[in-house]
Design a protein around this motif. Structure first.
Motif, PDB file in Angstrom:
ATOM      1  N   ALA A 185      -0.762   8.803  -4.632  1.00 18.01           N
ATOM      2  CA  ALA A 185      -1.151   9.903  -3.748  1.00 18.01           C
ATOM      3  C   ALA A 185      -0.507  11.203  -4.219  1.00 18.01           C
ATOM      4  CB  ALA A 185      -0.727   9.598  -2.314  1.00 18.01           C
TER       5      ALA A 185
ATOM      6  N   HIS B 266      -6.608   9.961  -2.220  1.00 17.00           N
ATOM      7  CA  HIS B 266      -6.180   8.612  -2.587  1.00 17.00           C
ATOM      8  C   HIS B 266      -6.809   7.633  -1.611  1.00 17.00           C
ATOM      9  CE1 HIS B 266      -3.947   5.114  -3.734  1.00 17.00           C
ATOM     10  NE2 HIS B 266      -3.268   5.073  -2.588  1.00 17.00           N
TER      11      HIS B 266
ATOM     12  N   ASP C 153      -7.101   3.841  -0.291  1.00 18.84           N
ATOM     13  CA  ASP C 153      -6.336   2.598  -0.205  1.00 18.84           C
ATOM     14  C   ASP C 153      -7.206   1.541   0.470  1.00 18.84           C
ATOM     15  OD1 ASP C 153      -4.090   0.775  -0.029  1.00 18.84           O
ATOM     16  OD2 ASP C 153      -3.784   1.454   2.043  1.00 18.84           O
TER      17      ASP C 153
ATOM     18  N   SER D 100       0.825  -1.213   0.000  1.00 18.25           N
ATOM     19  CA  SER D 100       0.000   0.000   0.000  1.00 18.25           C
ATOM     20  C   SER D 100       0.857   1.260   0.000  1.00 18.25           C
ATOM     21  CB  SER D 100      -0.927   0.012   1.215  1.00 18.25           C
ATOM     22  OG  SER D 100      -2.004  -0.885   1.043  1.00 18.25           O
TER      23      SER D 100
ATOM     24  N   SER E 255       1.081   4.222  -2.849  1.00 19.31           N
ATOM     25  CA  SER E 255       0.819   5.635  -2.553  1.00 19.31           C
ATOM     26  C   SER E 255       1.926   6.540  -3.075  1.00 19.31           C
ATOM     27  CB  SER E 255       0.602   5.846  -1.050  1.00 19.31           C
ATOM     28  OG  SER E 255       1.804   5.693  -0.320  1.00 19.31           O
TER      29      SER E 255
ATOM     30  N   ILE F 234      -5.125  10.937   2.141  1.00 14.84           N
ATOM     31  CA  ILE F 234      -5.030   9.493   1.937  1.00 14.84           C
ATOM     32  C   ILE F 234      -5.995   8.842   2.911  1.00 14.84           C
ATOM     33  CG2 ILE F 234      -3.577   7.431   2.049  1.00 14.84           C
ATOM     34  CD1 ILE F 234      -1.167   9.170   1.450  1.00 14.84           C
TER      35      ILE F 234
ATOM     36  N   CYS G   1       0.406  15.609   0.186  1.00 10.05           N
ATOM     37  CA  CYS G   1      -0.591  15.143   1.164  1.00 10.05           C
ATOM     38  C   CYS G   1      -0.187  15.528   2.581  1.00 10.05           C
ATOM     39  CB  CYS G   1      -0.726  13.614   1.082  1.00 10.05           C
ATOM     40  SG  CYS G   1      -1.540  13.025  -0.407  1.00 10.05           S
TER      41      CYS G   1
ATOM     42  N   LEU H 297      -3.600  11.813   6.765  1.00 13.41           N
ATOM     43  CA  LEU H 297      -3.875  10.392   6.552  1.00 13.41           C
ATOM     44  C   LEU H 297      -5.014   9.980   7.468  1.00 13.41           C
ATOM     45  CD1 LEU H 297      -3.271   7.422   5.646  1.00 13.41           C
ATOM     46  CD2 LEU H 297      -1.563   7.345   7.483  1.00 13.41           C
TER      47      LEU H 297
ATOM     48  N   HIS I 178       2.618   4.445   4.957  1.00 10.79           N
ATOM     49  CA  HIS I 178       2.210   5.670   4.268  1.00 10.79           C
ATOM     50  C   HIS I 178       3.063   6.866   4.702  1.00 10.79           C
ATOM     51  CE1 HIS I 178      -1.130   4.114   1.983  1.00 10.79           C
ATOM     52  NE2 HIS I 178      -1.688   3.591   3.051  1.00 10.79           N
TER      53      HIS I 178
ATOM     54  N   SER J 222      -6.912   5.168   4.159  1.00  8.65           N
ATOM     55  CA  SER J 222      -6.468   3.775   4.123  1.00  8.65           C
ATOM     56  C   SER J 222      -7.400   2.927   4.976  1.00  8.65           C
ATOM     57  CB  SER J 222      -5.032   3.676   4.643  1.00  8.65           C
ATOM     58  OG  SER J 222      -4.525   2.367   4.519  1.00  8.65           O
TER      59      SER J 222
END
Length: 338
Positions: free
Chosen positions: A141, A239, A241, A133, A137, A217, A145, A148, A164, A219
């Protein structure tokens, strides 16, 4: 570990060695998410050309528990291994304070069939899943960014957060959501006390619809069978995930998230296993030929990842025996050199 022959070919130098057991503690002292991401990025393109990796065998033991077998092997002297991961998935273990995913990885010499090593595949899986992952990214991503959002506070969550953060160093805030808000808050407090996260703030939340809109992001690592992340909530340029689902009944986002995003996968198995994608295909939300591509194509530069700062990207992973083998290779060869 490998040695060179007179002809310059690489062969195993462990033919006469006794098998080793690599403990959880040793494995965790060897691996970091950054080194594993770098290893995947440098070795994945070639590994896919020399490894045989049958579709994993998935057996339902009960309505909620499963047994998975993931073999992989190579006859190339550059990667002289056979590997098999055996995994149990018992999501109800959370009530027993035990991991929901447990297992072992066994590595053999592909020249002689000799057992070389066995290691804890629970930790191996946590590292390789999160590092896949994280690697994705890097390509998908936005490079600027800052926030998260971690959806889920189970065993995989701190690994995904570390991956990440390593992949996208501009991240400065981590929000953790969990249905049980106390678990999210506890994990946030624990991570905030670690010196490795200097300059990053952590907080827990119990209101997903409020915090999803903040995530650059997002996740997800849950066992949810109902969509958690709604596509309408995702901010421009986010993004997404998706890690949790590996069978048709599981899904972590709704159809709108798939429709709005440019979807990439870790490997083609995701197209037939992941509930989010299989359901979207069946409902006509997206066609298979609209999938952006696989991780190795991003790594090789065969395809473009993110095309604009406003684009929403989606990465769906289900895991593969290829990255298991490469992670085990790194652990074993590092261990035997020490």
């Amino acid at each position: 570990m490998a040695a060179m022959t007179k002809k310059g070919e690489t062969v195993s130098s462990n033919i006469c060695c006794s098998p080793v057991f690599i403990s959880r503690e040793s494995l965790c002292s060897i691996l970091t998410h950054e080194t594993l991401m770098n290893h995947f990025q440098s070795t994945l393109p070639k590994a896919l050309t020399i490894l045989q990796t049958p579709i994993r065998q998935h057996y339902s033991l009960s309505s909620s528990s499963s047994l998975l077998l993931m073999p992989s092997w190579s006859s190339s002297p550059s990667l002289p291994y056979i590997g098999v991961k055996l995994v149990t998935h018992f999501p109800q273990n959370s009530s027993l304070n035990l991991p929901g995913v447990q297992g072992s990885y066994v590595l053999f010499n592909s020249t002689t069939g000799q057992t070389l090593a066995s290691m804890d595949s629970t930790q191996l899986t946590l590292y390789r899943t999160s590092s896949v992952s994280g690697l994705a990214s890097k390509f998908l991503a936005r490079p600027d960014c800052e926030v998260l959002l971690m959806v889920g506070a189970g065993a995989l969550a701190p690994h995904l957060i570390r991956a990440h953060l390593s992949a996208v160093p501009t991240l400065r805030k981590v929000i953790i959501w969990n249905r049980t808000v106390e678990k999210a808050t506890t994990l946030a407090q624990k991570l905030s006390q670690s010196e490795e996260f200097a300059g990053v703030s952590f907080e827990g939340s119990g209101s997903l619809d409020e915090v999803v809109t903040l995530g650059d992001i997002v996740s997800c690592a849950t066992n949810s069978e109902t969509p958690l992340v709604k596509g309408e909530w995702l901010k421009s340029g986010a993004h997404l995930d998706l890690v949790g689902s590996f069978k048709h009944s599981m899904m972590e986002c709704d159809d709108e998230a798939i429709r709005r995003g440019k979807v990439f996968v870790d490997n083609e198995a995701a197209l037939v296993e992941a509930g989010e994608l299989v359901g979207a295909f069946d409902r006509g939300v997206i066609k298979r030929d609209e999938i952006g591509g696989c991780l190795v194509e991003l790594v090789r530069g065969d395809i473009l990842g993110r095309s604009s700062s406003e684009q929403i990207t989606v990465f769906k992973s289900v895991g593969s025996a290829v990255v298991d083998m490469l992670a085990a290779q790194l652990v074993y060869e590092t261990y035997t050199r020490s």
